[in-house]
Structure formats: C-alpha cells, structure tokens
Scaffold this motif. Structure first.
Motif, PDB file in Angstrom:
ATOM      1  N   GLY A 192      39.570 -27.717  35.098  1.00  0.00           N
ATOM      2  CA  GLY A 192      40.467 -26.769  35.730  1.00  0.00           C
ATOM      3  C   GLY A 192      41.038 -25.723  34.804  1.00  0.00           C
ATOM      4  N   HIS A 193      40.870 -25.892  33.503  1.00  0.00           N
ATOM      5  CA  HIS A 193      41.302 -24.871  32.559  1.00  0.00           C
ATOM      6  C   HIS A 193      40.182 -23.838  32.394  1.00  0.00           C
ATOM      7  CE1 HIS A 193      44.859 -27.241  31.715  1.00  0.00           C
ATOM      8  NE2 HIS A 193      44.094 -28.300  31.462  1.00  0.00           N
ATOM      9  N   VAL A 194      40.367 -22.914  31.476  1.00  0.00           N
ATOM     10  CA  VAL A 194      39.423 -21.811  31.283  1.00  0.00           C
ATOM     11  C   VAL A 194      38.982 -21.801  29.822  1.00  0.00           C
ATOM     12  CG1 VAL A 194      39.212 -19.298  31.268  1.00  0.00           C
ATOM     13  CG2 VAL A 194      40.360 -20.436  33.163  1.00  0.00           C
ATOM     14  N   LEU A 195      37.691 -21.598  29.587  1.00  0.00           N
ATOM     15  CA  LEU A 195      37.186 -21.571  28.220  1.00  0.00           C
ATOM     16  C   LEU A 195      37.838 -20.434  27.429  1.00  0.00           C
ATOM     17  CD1 LEU A 195      33.341 -22.169  28.676  1.00  0.00           C
ATOM     18  CD2 LEU A 195      35.079 -23.820  27.968  1.00  0.00           C
ATOM     19  N   ALA A 196      38.385 -20.779  26.258  1.00  0.00           N
ATOM     20  CA  ALA A 196      39.017 -19.783  25.402  1.00  0.00           C
ATOM     21  C   ALA A 196      38.057 -19.234  24.364  1.00  0.00           C
ATOM     22  CB  ALA A 196      40.242 -20.389  24.702  1.00  0.00           C
ATOM     23  N   ARG A 197      36.886 -19.812  24.277  1.00  0.00           N
ATOM     24  CA  ARG A 197      35.834 -19.299  23.393  1.00  0.00           C
ATOM     25  C   ARG A 197      34.490 -19.644  24.019  1.00  0.00           C
ATOM     26  NH1 ARG A 197      36.797 -23.012  18.113  1.00  0.00           N
ATOM     27  NH2 ARG A 197      38.549 -21.549  18.046  1.00  0.00           N
ATOM     28  N   PRO A 198      33.437 -18.936  23.643  1.00  0.00           N
ATOM     29  CA  PRO A 198      32.133 -19.228  24.246  1.00  0.00           C
ATOM     30  C   PRO A 198      31.705 -20.669  23.972  1.00  0.00           C
ATOM     31  CG  PRO A 198      32.083 -17.130  23.079  1.00  0.00           C
ATOM     32  CD  PRO A 198      33.382 -17.794  22.709  1.00  0.00           C
ATOM     33  N   LEU A 199      30.984 -21.229  24.920  1.00  0.00           N
ATOM     34  CA  LEU A 199      30.422 -22.565  24.756  1.00  0.00           C
ATOM     35  C   LEU A 199      29.009 -22.403  24.207  1.00  0.00           C
ATOM     36  CD1 LEU A 199      31.055 -25.624  25.459  1.00  0.00           C
ATOM     37  CD2 LEU A 199      29.565 -25.266  27.429  1.00  0.00           C
ATOM     38  N   SER A 200      28.837 -22.734  22.930  1.00  0.00           N
ATOM     39  CA  SER A 200      27.540 -22.623  22.267  1.00  0.00           C
ATOM     40  C   SER A 200      26.962 -24.014  22.037  1.00  0.00           C
ATOM     41  CB  SER A 200      27.676 -21.879  20.930  1.00  0.00           C
ATOM     42  OG  SER A 200      28.157 -20.561  21.145  1.00  0.00           O
ATOM     43  N   ALA A 201      25.676 -24.140  22.197  1.00  0.00           N
ATOM     44  CA  ALA A 201      25.031 -25.445  22.075  1.00  0.00           C
ATOM     45  C   ALA A 201      25.142 -25.975  20.654  1.00  0.00           C
ATOM     46  CB  ALA A 201      23.572 -25.344  22.486  1.00  0.00           C
ATOM     47  N   LEU A 202      25.568 -27.227  20.526  1.00  0.00           N
ATOM     48  CA  LEU A 202      25.643 -27.890  19.220  1.00  0.00           C
ATOM     49  C   LEU A 202      24.348 -28.601  18.877  1.00  0.00           C
ATOM     50  CD1 LEU A 202      29.242 -29.419  19.467  1.00  0.00           C
ATOM     51  CD2 LEU A 202      28.534 -27.201  18.534  1.00  0.00           C
ATOM     52  N   THR A 203      23.392 -28.603  19.792  1.00  0.00           N
ATOM     53  CA  THR A 203      22.117 -29.277  19.585  1.00  0.00           C
ATOM     54  C   THR A 203      21.073 -28.619  20.465  1.00  0.00           C
ATOM     55  OG1 THR A 203      20.971 -31.420  19.735  1.00  0.00           O
ATOM     56  CG2 THR A 203      22.623 -30.953  21.406  1.00  0.00           C
ATOM     57  N   ASP A 204      19.804 -28.870  20.144  1.00  0.00           N
ATOM     58  CA  ASP A 204      18.753 -28.491  21.083  1.00  0.00           C
ATOM     59  C   ASP A 204      18.863 -29.369  22.326  1.00  0.00           C
ATOM     60  OD1 ASP A 204      17.837 -26.874  19.051  1.00  0.00           O
ATOM     61  OD2 ASP A 204      16.119 -28.138  18.534  1.00  0.00           O
ATOM     62  N   LEU A 205      18.541 -28.809  23.476  1.00  0.00           N
ATOM     63  CA  LEU A 205      18.460 -29.594  24.713  1.00  0.00           C
ATOM     64  C   LEU A 205      17.098 -29.404  25.349  1.00  0.00           C
ATOM     65  CD1 LEU A 205      21.920 -29.127  26.518  1.00  0.00           C
ATOM     66  CD2 LEU A 205      21.047 -31.138  25.329  1.00  0.00           C
ATOM     67  N   PRO A 206      16.328 -30.492  25.526  1.00  0.00           N
ATOM     68  CA  PRO A 206      16.579 -31.826  24.976  1.00  0.00           C
ATOM     69  C   PRO A 206      16.554 -31.802  23.448  1.00  0.00           C
ATOM     70  CG  PRO A 206      14.755 -31.850  26.564  1.00  0.00           C
ATOM     71  CD  PRO A 206      15.064 -30.435  26.281  1.00  0.00           C
ATOM     72  N   ALA A 207      17.160 -32.829  22.853  1.00  0.00           N
ATOM     73  CA  ALA A 207      17.218 -32.908  21.398  1.00  0.00           C
ATOM     74  C   ALA A 207      15.895 -33.369  20.803  1.00  0.00           C
ATOM     75  CB  ALA A 207      18.342 -33.857  20.978  1.00  0.00           C
ATOM     76  N   GLY A 247      36.302 -17.298  29.290  1.00  0.00           N
ATOM     77  CA  GLY A 247      36.826 -16.991  30.619  1.00  0.00           C
ATOM     78  C   GLY A 247      36.190 -17.792  31.729  1.00  0.00           C
ATOM     79  N   CYS A 248      35.202 -18.592  31.412  1.00  0.00           N
ATOM     80  CA  CYS A 248      34.552 -19.402  32.448  1.00  0.00           C
ATOM     81  C   CYS A 248      35.446 -20.584  32.817  1.00  0.00           C
ATOM     82  CB  CYS A 248      33.202 -19.906  31.949  1.00  0.00           C
ATOM     83  SG  CYS A 248      32.323 -20.964  33.123  1.00  0.00           S
ATOM     84  N   PRO A 249      35.761 -20.782  34.089  1.00  0.00           N
ATOM     85  CA  PRO A 249      36.557 -21.954  34.478  1.00  0.00           C
ATOM     86  C   PRO A 249      35.794 -23.243  34.191  1.00  0.00           C
ATOM     87  CG  PRO A 249      36.547 -20.303  36.233  1.00  0.00           C
ATOM     88  CD  PRO A 249      35.503 -19.890  35.230  1.00  0.00           C
ATOM     89  N   VAL A 250      36.517 -24.255  33.745  1.00  0.00           N
ATOM     90  CA  VAL A 250      35.898 -25.542  33.433  1.00  0.00           C
ATOM     91  C   VAL A 250      35.804 -26.362  34.725  1.00  0.00           C
ATOM     92  CG1 VAL A 250      36.053 -27.650  32.068  1.00  0.00           C
ATOM     93  CG2 VAL A 250      36.789 -25.464  31.086  1.00  0.00           C
ATOM     94  N   THR A 251      34.603 -26.447  35.245  1.00  0.00           N
ATOM     95  CA  THR A 251      34.303 -27.208  36.450  1.00  0.00           C
ATOM     96  C   THR A 251      33.681 -28.545  36.060  1.00  0.00           C
ATOM     97  OG1 THR A 251      32.066 -26.303  36.605  1.00  0.00           O
ATOM     98  CG2 THR A 251      33.861 -25.035  37.652  1.00  0.00           C
ATOM     99  N   PRO A 252      33.467 -29.455  37.007  1.00  0.00           N
ATOM    100  CA  PRO A 252      32.743 -30.689  36.662  1.00  0.00           C
ATOM    101  C   PRO A 252      31.371 -30.417  36.047  1.00  0.00           C
ATOM    102  CG  PRO A 252      33.843 -30.959  38.777  1.00  0.00           C
ATOM    103  CD  PRO A 252      34.022 -29.516  38.382  1.00  0.00           C
ATOM    104  N   ALA A 253      30.671 -29.398  36.540  1.00  0.00           N
ATOM    105  CA  ALA A 253      29.362 -29.070  35.972  1.00  0.00           C
ATOM    106  C   ALA A 253      29.479 -28.593  34.536  1.00  0.00           C
ATOM    107  CB  ALA A 253      28.679 -28.004  36.832  1.00  0.00           C
ATOM    108  N   VAL A 254      30.534 -27.829  34.230  1.00  0.00           N
ATOM    109  CA  VAL A 254      30.752 -27.374  32.852  1.00  0.00           C
ATOM    110  C   VAL A 254      31.028 -28.565  31.941  1.00  0.00           C
ATOM    111  CG1 VAL A 254      32.301 -26.056  31.360  1.00  0.00           C
ATOM    112  CG2 VAL A 254      31.509 -25.069  33.518  1.00  0.00           C
ATOM    113  N   LEU A 255      31.786 -29.536  32.419  1.00  0.00           N
ATOM    114  CA  LEU A 255      32.039 -30.738  31.618  1.00  0.00           C
ATOM    115  C   LEU A 255      30.732 -31.467  31.317  1.00  0.00           C
ATOM    116  CD1 LEU A 255      35.246 -32.162  33.357  1.00  0.00           C
ATOM    117  CD2 LEU A 255      35.099 -30.915  31.189  1.00  0.00           C
ATOM    118  N   GLY A 256      29.864 -31.573  32.315  1.00  0.00           N
ATOM    119  CA  GLY A 256      28.583 -32.231  32.085  1.00  0.00           C
ATOM    120  C   GLY A 256      27.732 -31.489  31.077  1.00  0.00           C
TER     121      GLY A 256
END
Length: 403
Positions: free
Chosen positions: A49-64, A160-169
C-alpha cells in the motif's frame, strides 16, 4: 442505477468568499502544498500500500539459473537416452549430463550442465532404463533460461509505483527483503455538527451522519492511513482541542467552513496560527472548502458539511494533497464527450456526477444537489463543467472515483 437526465439550470449564487480560488488553481495549490513524506525502509510484509521511493532494480538474474518449465526429463542430445537419477526443485549443483543421457526433473528444478532440452512426462516412455520419445524435443524446449525475465541491475519498476501484492512477489523473486517506500500519509477525520445522528432514522431536526461512513474508506482509496474518525461538538473549544491534539499528517474536517453561528473552523485556524492556502473555491457544489498549513507542517482540509459538497472538496483539495504526500505520480487527465448539454454556473466550475459508456460518452445524473448522495452512488466519475456550461458532444475533463 439512477437514470441519466438533463441537469437543471444553475442560478447564480455568488455566496462564496470574495477572492475564492478558481477550481484549477485550487487543485494546483493543493498538489504543490507539500512534499512527499520522508522515505522509509519497510520489510516486504509491511510495505503493502505504500509507494516506491526509488526504482526497483533486479538484484539477481531471473531465473537465477536455467530451470525446467515442466515435469519430465532433462535430456542431452537427440535420444534415445540412458536414464539415471532425479533432480527436484531446490537440489543444488546437479551432476552434468553427458550426450545421450537423461535425468528425471521436476518443474522449477535447476537444469544440469549439458542438458539440451526437457522432454515432458507425457511425451516419453521408459523401458529397461532407456528413455525414448516419438519426437525428440527441440533445442531449449521447456527450459526457462537464466535471465529470461531480467538481468541483474535491470529496472523492473519506477519510482512512484504503488506497492501491490504483485509488486511484493516480484520484489521477493528479485532478491529483496525490504523496500524503500514513501509511507502512506495519516489522516484523521473530524465530523462536526450536533445535528448529526450516528445511527437510526432522522428525527427531531437531526439527520444521519453520511460523511462518517463515507470519508474514511474513500481516503484510504486515495493512499491514506485513516487513524480514526472523531465526532466533535459544535463549540470553538472542542474543535480547537480536536485539531491541536491530532497527530495525523492531514486533518479532515466536515462542516463549519462557512460563516454560520457555529462555523468555527476559520477562528480555530486563526487561534492555532495556521496559514490558509485556499480559502474558498469557485466551484459548485462545495465552494466553502479550505486548505491550511498547521503549525509543524501538518495540513488541514476543511470540507463543507453537505455530503456532495464535501465530496467536491475531497476531489478538489484532499486528493491532490494526499497524492503528493504519498509520492504518487499525477494521474493522466482524460476527457469524455457529454451525451447531453450540461448547463453551467456563470462564474464557477461545476462538478457533476456522470455515468461512463463504452463508446467514450458521459451522461450527467440527477440528484446532484449539495446535500444529495443518490447521484454519486450511481456515478462512475465526475465531469468538470467549465463556467457557462457545455454542449452535447463537448469533451469535458473526467475525474475518476479512485476508490
């Protein structure tokens, strides 16, 4: 649902305060009245329900690592294959496969080095330790290669992206245990009016409180955490104590913003040393709304007491203010064509509840008086009608009901 109908003409009623802000200007003032709340790090379980304060960048390859997309056999070469062993999801460092060999593999398991494809369970047959198939799988078939979804460092979501359940996943899959977010602003609602009943039928000059049930869920839908709703008596002292004791980032009051015998919002703001940013808006309904900065940098949004007028105040002042505090990006404006002419006020903007149609049209609804909620309950949005009105077919700005 209430049937659309032509909206009656609005007679001039120049009762708003002299110098009331034009509606677009009031919205801009509310949007720029604050800055986003200070960023904070929240565990994933607390970031919803909060909002990202910085971009979400991948910490790993997906799949790893290369993984199997199906239950079956990891095979090396065109077959037939000598079968031996099994690899389950979670097994680490599986033994490499030599050409002509195969190993049983589960969906999501790490593919062994040397494997060229995955043969699905339903497409293979095992006899005497030899795996055969009517048709050998193509190179890379049913394999999810390393980095198929993203590579380390790729930007997955922007600020600025809202944190939804999908964002958490996604964040968890990308290696995050916590997120840096802009917290949801806190709000407290103060319902003013001794004439308001919390339950039962209207009686003896008293009416039901409609805003107490309406506002908290609406404000939550705008990105706020509502700390509570308090009923406040019609005295200057009671209102001053309620406002000064609130710990919310934004105090929202209902009623008391005009100049009646028990309208104390202006005098209380003066007592507290608040600074008025908006004192009346040239809009119908809802012109006595206001926005003020309280000592310490908190804000107060004063809504009119009539229900639909209060909703107009939410759309005009509360929504842009809360969006800024929450770090939400400005919503893209869009227009719809009116199905019928909608008369306007000579000098003020009108906010009219409408239903939206699949063809892009918008129909004004009846029961749109300042004290009425019947039209709102049937509405999909509000149309912004400029002074002077709008003809049938005219494109008008649409304010969505974000709840």
């Amino acid at each position: 649902m209430t049937a659309p109908a032509e909206v009656p003409k609005v007679s001039p009623q120049p009762t708003h305060r002299p110098g009331a802000a034009p509606w677009p200007e009031a919205r801009r003032t509310a949007r720029t009245a604050a800055r986003p709340l200070p960023r904070d790090s929240r565990l994933l379980a607390e970031a919803l329900g909060h909002v990202l304060a910085r971009p979400l960048s991948a910490l790993t390859d997906l799949p790893a690592f290369d993984t199997s997309a199906m239950d079956g056999w990891a095979v090396a070469g065109p077959g037939p294959w000598r079968l031996g062993g099994a690899i389950l999801a979670g097994d680490s460092s599986p033994r490499p496969l030599e050409d002509g060999a195969a190993v049983r593999i589960a969906t999501g398991a790490q593919l062994p080095r040397g494997a060229t494809a995955v043969l699905r369970s339903e497409e293979g047959e095992v006899l005497g330790g030899i795996l055969t198939a009517a048709r050998a799988p193509g190179l890379g078939q049913d394999v999810r290669p390393r980095g198929q979804e993203c590579r380390t460092g790729d930007e997955l979501l922007s600020t600025g992206c809202p944190v939804t359940p999908a964002v958490l996943g996604l964040a968890a899959a990308a290696g995050y245990d916590a997120l840096t977010v802009v917290p949801r602003p806190t709000v407290e609602v103060l319902v003013l009016g001794d004439e308001l009943l919390p339950a039962g039928l209207p009686r003896d000059g008293h009416v039901r409180d409609a805003l107490g049930p309406l506002l908290p869920p609406w404000l939550r839908g705008l990105g706020a955490d509502v700390l509570g709703t308090r009923r406040v008596g019609d005295t200057r002292e009671a209102l001053r104590e309620a406002v000064s004791s609130s710990t919310a980032d934004v105090v929202v009051t209902t009623g008391g913003t005009a100049s009646g015998p028990v309208d104390f919002v202006h005098s209380v703001l003066s007592d507290l040393g608040a600074r008025l940013l908006v004192d009346g808006v040239a809009v119908r309904p809802g012109h006595p709304m206001l926005l003020a900065v309280l000592p310490g940098g908190r804000h107060l949004v004063g809504l009119p007491g009539n229900p639909l007028a209060a909703v107009s105040g939410v759309l005009t002042l509360a929504e842009p203010l809360l969006s800024t505090l929450a770090g939400l990006p400005r919503a893209d404006a869009y227009a719809a064509a009116l199905t019928t002419a909608v008369p306007g006020h000579p000098a003020d903007t009108r906010l009219v509840p409408v239903t939206l149609h699949d063809d892009g049209g918008a129909s004004a609804l009846r029961f749109h008086g300042p004290a009425m909620l019947r039209g709102l309950a049937a509405a999909d949005a509000f149309a912004v009608i400029a002074p002077g009105g709008a003809d049938a077919g005219a494109d008008v700005e649409i304010l969505e009901l974000r709840w």
